[in-house]
Scaffold this motif. Structure first.
Motif, mmCIF file in Angstrom:
data_model
loop_
_atom_site.group_PDB
_atom_site.id
_atom_site.type_symbol
_atom_site.label_atom_id
_atom_site.label_comp_id
_atom_site.label_asym_id
_atom_site.label_seq_id
_atom_site.Cartn_x
_atom_site.Cartn_y
_atom_site.Cartn_z
ATOM 1 N N GLY A 1 0.806 -1.016 0.144
ATOM 2 C CA GLY A 1 -0.026 0.202 -0.349
ATOM 3 C C GLY A 1 0.551 1.237 0.226
ATOM 4 N N SER A 2 2.164 1.305 -0.594
ATOM 5 C CA SER A 2 2.987 1.988 -0.888
ATOM 6 C C SER A 2 2.826 3.170 -1.782
ATOM 7 N N ASP A 3 2.021 3.015 -2.736
ATOM 8 C CA ASP A 3 1.566 3.731 -4.037
ATOM 9 C C ASP A 3 0.215 3.557 -4.279
ATOM 10 N N PRO A 4 -0.428 4.780 -3.279
ATOM 11 C CA PRO A 4 -1.625 5.128 -3.344
ATOM 12 C C PRO A 4 -2.137 5.359 -4.689
ATOM 13 N N LEU A 5 -1.545 6.521 -5.362
ATOM 14 C CA LEU A 5 -1.981 7.428 -6.810
ATOM 15 C C LEU A 5 -1.613 6.160 -7.625
ATOM 16 N N GLY A 6 -0.339 5.389 -7.782
ATOM 17 C CA GLY A 6 -0.014 4.344 -8.961
ATOM 18 C C GLY A 6 -1.242 3.137 -8.425
ATOM 19 N N LEU A 7 -1.668 2.782 -7.706
ATOM 20 C CA LEU A 7 -2.855 1.402 -7.475
ATOM 21 C C LEU A 7 -4.507 2.650 -7.880
ATOM 22 N N ILE A 8 -4.901 3.780 -7.681
ATOM 23 C CA ILE A 8 -5.916 4.308 -8.276
ATOM 24 C C ILE A 8 -5.273 4.422 -9.553
ATOM 25 N N ALA A 9 -4.193 4.742 -10.602
ATOM 26 C CA ALA A 9 -4.536 5.227 -11.862
ATOM 27 C C ALA A 9 -3.858 3.431 -12.251
#
Length: 1052
Positions: free
Chosen positions: A588-596
């Protein structure tokens, strides 16, 4: 008693034969003085010259001009009798516009700042331009105009013949005079004038006009017009003109209508290996000179010393101070010598206008396009119509060969607008019609215009099918009618007119919840922690591709394993490339990456309604070009690996280069670690990430290890030995260590040296001369097929049915197409492909009629009967067909017609390849701009600041919109690569087919063991290519069906 020669006849002959501007003007002036006619007097001057010059040599020209002027659209020269026009620029488009305006009866004054025509560069002509110029008597002024299969002419010769036409039709021409600016009327009752430099004659300085047409090139655009800039990746073109001695040897050298790396990598690989020259494409035409134009790689020019230093700014890079002229000349000589097999002999440069060798490097990275084609200004009650034609309207992309053709179309459209203007139509209505025509211009090709070029005229309806002159309404062009002569605000970039979906975080969450509903153990409540165990992503992938494993099967696996499996399946089965690692998703270290990443799923499958339960009735299927390319690339890699595994290798394993580390294995970043580029080690922002084999790169870093070119989807592979990525052209064989510096010796061979010739075009081997295989060639799996089976395979047709017929497949060369056309193009006329029964005489009579014009004079018919030089294989194929058909002596012009048709198809194929490459470059520039915007937004979002939540939501929505834009561009990029693959596979199949036929046509008992082995290898390669083309056709059919309305694909 000897008759006294008529001086008017002598002046007329000098006028026809003159090859310099000064000679043209002086001979025409002498002709007018002898006949007592004032030059520049419009159509009245033409009629006076025709009436007084009763000379046999002029009668055929008068007949052609009278036929053109007699068309109803010109109204016997009275359509624009009260209109005064000023044309700026004596280029081909400016002169062609002046000729049309003169035929309409307008008074036409043309100004040109130069005093001579000196451009040797050659222009490709579309069929309608050839017919148009012939109908105006072009062959009378230039006897070699488009004889035989020629479809081009030098700029200088085209300007000369149009200049002569303009003078005969009464256009007033002023040389050495440059247009400076407009001079509005000072008071009511006066008209518009212009300022000229340096010292215009009084009659020109006081000339008042109603219409100004600018044809002075892209660097001169009148005030008030807005220009758009269309940027692509750096593209360096090189043109060269060599002296044409017109020797027998020179006439036998075949032209190159265009060859591109996209579909003929073998040629460019040989060129690189032999000379060290790395090109994207090359064209060769013969006219007054031997004309070559090519696109060169920057790294190659730097390595060979053509460019002294590397600069980021193109102006500095191609500045004369940074170009070594001698190295450039060596470069072009070597490329030209290789492309023509060294048959042109000594290559001496022609001289340019300044007496220097006619060779130059130019930049066509940026092309300009006017936002509108016309404007109207009104002041003191005087209206002025301003129009653009030629390069100042649209700068042409030279590899497409569209410049002069679309330039002539714009000239006709401009003259039609002047006619409508003279008829008294309302200014806004005239402007709306002109802009409606302008919208069509960039879409025109020889294929989508009216087929009957005989009917082409000034009326747009004769040229454009499905014409809609009300596509633009008068209300939309109000800003083009300038009553106060105010200059509008300049705008340099075209805005994106497409509306994007909102793409908000809430909408994305609702969609994900709907798609994962009903799966045991899956509960999506947010776009962060709900995805940490991997089950939610597995459920999403399974919902979209139900043939995969159920998420319940992975409940016992760890979160990292489940997430890794889901990422892999999403890429391989759905075409969704990951933008983050499994470790980062679990942590869960890259929330923006997951959303993208999730937004890519939403963008691709948002139109699919969610199923009520976890089980669906069947696979969703996808028409994603990204998915297809990925599958094709993996299949090719497996095939190559299997072949290499079965091939005994005597080479030692590759030894790493000293100081060059192997590509590192995928790294597992710790929780909270930033995403880093696997090559440069710098931080990767969301829109910069390019995922390949579980690792991430900057697009700018992901380049061929040898040539440093961008690696396109489906156009690269990773070398198993050194771990580097290569484009397919520079991919080293397994067990071979490639030197990243390219060819060892950067020295170019001089024309006097022993430069190996380029690989010849494929020909069918003659009996007894079959190709000998090398004993050291690797062994392949033995495939035993009978001779009939091999024959059927070599002529295999891949067309499934008429509704899903793939695009036309033009052969790789003019010679190959001529042979194919002998069998294929007559089928529609009842000619059997096999067997000697001759075709009906009416069929070849029709074809014979295509070869020339029935109205030609006897001297022009002699020119039209000239046959182009043929290579021996093509000559034999043509003669054999003619003998079998019984038409060898009866219909001699069919050979020229077939070859002209062949050149048109070859040029169309080359243009397709260049259009693909240009669009790829434009996409790369657009992606770079998106990456910069995304980097700025992501920095703002990740920054620990006290920005309001509303502002953060706005930034996130903007970021998701950029992600959607990038997704569309990447999909378009993949579609372009599929088109490129199609061209390449067509080329490979045709070449392999020719090679295989050479073996099949020989007796088995006459083949050596090496030849039998070579035949088996060619057969296996052909099978592979056929399978790839079959996959491509099925993919295209799947895309076609996916675009049909629901239920339509199941009917019929």
């Amino acid at each position: 008693m000897a008759t006294t020669p008529n001086p008017a006849h002598a002046y007329f002959e000098s006028f026809l034969q003159a090859q310099l501007c000064q000679d043209v003007l002086s001979s025409f002036q002498g002709l007018c003085e002898t006949l007592g006619v004032e030059a520049g007097g419009g159509l009245a001057q033409y009629h006076k010259i025709k009436a007084q010059l009763n000379y046999w040599s002029a009668k055929s020209l008068w007949a052609k001009l009278d036929k053109r002027a007699g068309q109803s659209v010109y109204q016997q020269g009275r359509a624009c009798a009260s209109t005064k026009c000023l044309v700026v620029g004596a280029g081909p488009c400016g002169l062609r516009t002046a000729v049309e305006l003169a035929l309409l009866g307008a008074r036409v004054v043309l100004v040109e700042k130069r005093t001579k025509f000196s451009r040797h560069n050659v222009l490709h002509l579309w069929p309608f331009t050839i017919h148009d110029l012939r109908a105006l008597g072009a062959k009378k002024f230039y006897g070699r105009f488009c004889t035989g299969t020629l479809d081009h002419i030098s700029i200088r010769q085209l300007q000369l013949l149009l200049l002569k036409l303009a003078l005969l039709l009464g256009v007033e021409i002023h040389w050495g005079v440059a247009f400076s600016r407009l001079q509005p009327p000072p008071q009511k009752g006066s008209g518009w004038r212009a300022h000229f430099q340096p010292n215009p004659p009084a009659q020109l300085a006081n000339y008042e006009f109603d219409v100004l047409i600018s044809a002075a090139g892209g660097k001169f655009i009148p005030e008030g017009f807005t220009v758009w800039e269309m940027r692509g990746k750096l593209a360096i073109g090189i043109t060269a003109n060599f002296v044409n001695g017109r020797t027998v040897e020179e006439t036998q050298v075949q032209e190159i209508s265009g060859v591109a790396k996209i579909y003929n990598q073998k040629f460019f690989q040989s060129l690189l290996k032999t000379t060290g020259i790395d090109l994207e494409n090359i064209v060769y035409y013969k006219d007054d000179t031997h004309y070559f134009v090519m696109t060169a790689k920057k790294q190659c020019l730097l390595r060979l010393g053509v460019l002294r230093q590397d600069y980021s700014e193109t102006v500095q890079l191609l500045d004369s101070a940074n170009v070594d002229p001698e190295a450039l000349q060596r470069f072009v000589r070597a490329a030209a010598d290789f492309a023509t097999h060294g048959k042109l002999g000594k290559l001496d440069f022609a001289q340019d206008a300044h007496g220097r060798p006619d060779v130059s490097a130019f930049d066509f990275t940026t092309m300009m396009r006017a936002e509108s084609a016309a404007r109207v200004q009104e002041k003191q009650g005087a209206r002025l119509l301003l129009e653009l034609v030629g390069d100042c309207l649209v700068e042409p992309f030279w590899p497409l060969g569209t410049g002069v053709a679309r330039g002539f179309l714009a000239a006709f459209d401009a003259a039609w607008m002047v006619k409508r203007w003279a008829e008294g139509a309302e200014p806004l209505e005239v402007l709306a019609e002109r802009e409606s025509l302008y919208q069509l211009l960039s879409q025109t090709t020889p294929e989508n215009m009216h087929r009957n070029v005989d009917q082409y005229g000034l009326d747009p309806a004769t040229r454009y099918p499905n014409l809609n002159l009300r596509a633009v309404t008068p209300k939309q062009v109000r800003e083009l009618y300038d009553l106060a002569a105010k200059e509008p605000a300049q705008r340099n970039d075209k805005t994106d007119s497409g509306r994007l979906g909102t793409g908000t975080q809430e909408a994305l969450l609702r969609w994900c919840q709907a798609q994962t509903a009903g799966y045991p153990g899956v509960c999506v409540t947010d776009l962060s922690s709900s995805w940490a165990n991997g089950l939610a992503l597995c459920a999403l992938v399974h919902r979209l591709q139900p043939t995969l494993r159920e998420p319940s099967d992975l409940q016992g696996a760890g979160a990292l394993e489940a997430t890794s499996w889901a990422l892999k399946m999403a890429e391989q089965e759905l075409g969704i490339t990951p933008v983050m690692s499994a470790e980062a998703m679990v942590a869960g270290s890259d929330p923006l990456g997951l959303i993208a990443y999730l937004s890519y799923f939403h963008s691709a499958f948002k139109d699919k309604p969610p199923s009520p339960g976890p089980v669906s009735q069947g696979p969703v299927g996808t028409s994603s070009a990204v998915l297809f390319l990925g599958k094709m690339q993996r299949t090719l890699q497996r095939t190559r690996a299997q072949a290499e595994a079965e091939t005994p290798s005597t080479e030692q394993p590759p030894v790493p280069e000293p100081g060059v580390p192997l590509t590192p294995p995928p790294q597992r970043p710790e929780a909270g670690a930033e995403a880093l580029c696997a090559l440069c080690g710098e931080r990767l922002y969301l829109l910069e990430r390019l995922g390949v084999n579980g690792r991430f790169f900057h697009r700018s870093c992901f380049r061929c290890h040898t040539c440093e070119d961008t690696l396109w989807p489906g156009g690269y592979e990773q070398h198993p030995g050194d771990g580097h990525y290569y484009c397919l052209q520079h991919l080293p064989p397994t067990g071979h260590q490639e030197d990243s510096r390219g060819p060892e010796s950067p020295e170019l061979a001089t024309p006097g040296g022993s430069l190996p010739s380029a690989p010849s075009l494929p020909t069918v081997p003659q009996e007894g001369t079959g190709p000998a295989g090398s004993p050291s060639q690797p062994t392949r799996r033995l495939i035993r097929l009978s001779s009939p089976e091999r024959q059927r395979l070599s002529s295999l047709s891949l067309t499934p049915d008429p509704d899903m017929e793939p695009p036309p497949k033009p052969p790789r060369s003019c010679s190959a197409l001529a042979r194919q056309a002998l069998e294929g193009s007559f089928v529609g006329w009842g000619v059997p492909v096999q067997g000697p029964p001759g075709p009906p005489s009416s069929a070849l009579e029709d074809l014979e009629g295509e070869g020339g014009e029935s109205s030609l004079s006897s001297e022009e018919e002699e020119e039209e009967q000239e046959d182009a030089e043929l290579d021996e294989a093509t000559e034999q194929a043509l003669l054999m067909f003619a003998k079998n058909s019984g038409t060898l002596n009866k219909y001699p012009t069919w050979r020229r017609t077939l070859l002209r048709r062949a050149k048109e198809e070859e040029m169309k194929r080359f243009c397709t390849a260049q259009a693909i490459q240009r669009r790829q470059n434009e996409i790369e520039v657009s992606l770079r701009q998106l990456e910069e915007e995304g980097r700025n937004l992501e920095q703002a979002l990740r920054r620990q600041s006290s920005s309001p939540e509303q502002q953060k939501k706005l930034w996130l929505e903007q970021l998701l919109q950029l992600v959607q834009k990038k997704d569309r561009l990447v999909e378009e990029e993949a579609e372009l690569m599929i088109k490129a693959q199609e061209l390449d596979l067509e080329d490979k199949q045709r070449q392999l087919d020719q090679e295989l036929r050479g073996y099949i046509n020989r007796e088995e008992t006459m083949k050596t063991a090496a030849e039998q082995q070579a035949e088996k290898q060619i057969l296996q390669k052909l099978v592979d290519v056929v399978n790839q083309r079959d996959d491509l056709i099925r993919f295209q059919e799947q895309r076609r069906l996916s675009k049909l309305p629901l239920g339509a694909s199941t009917q019929g």
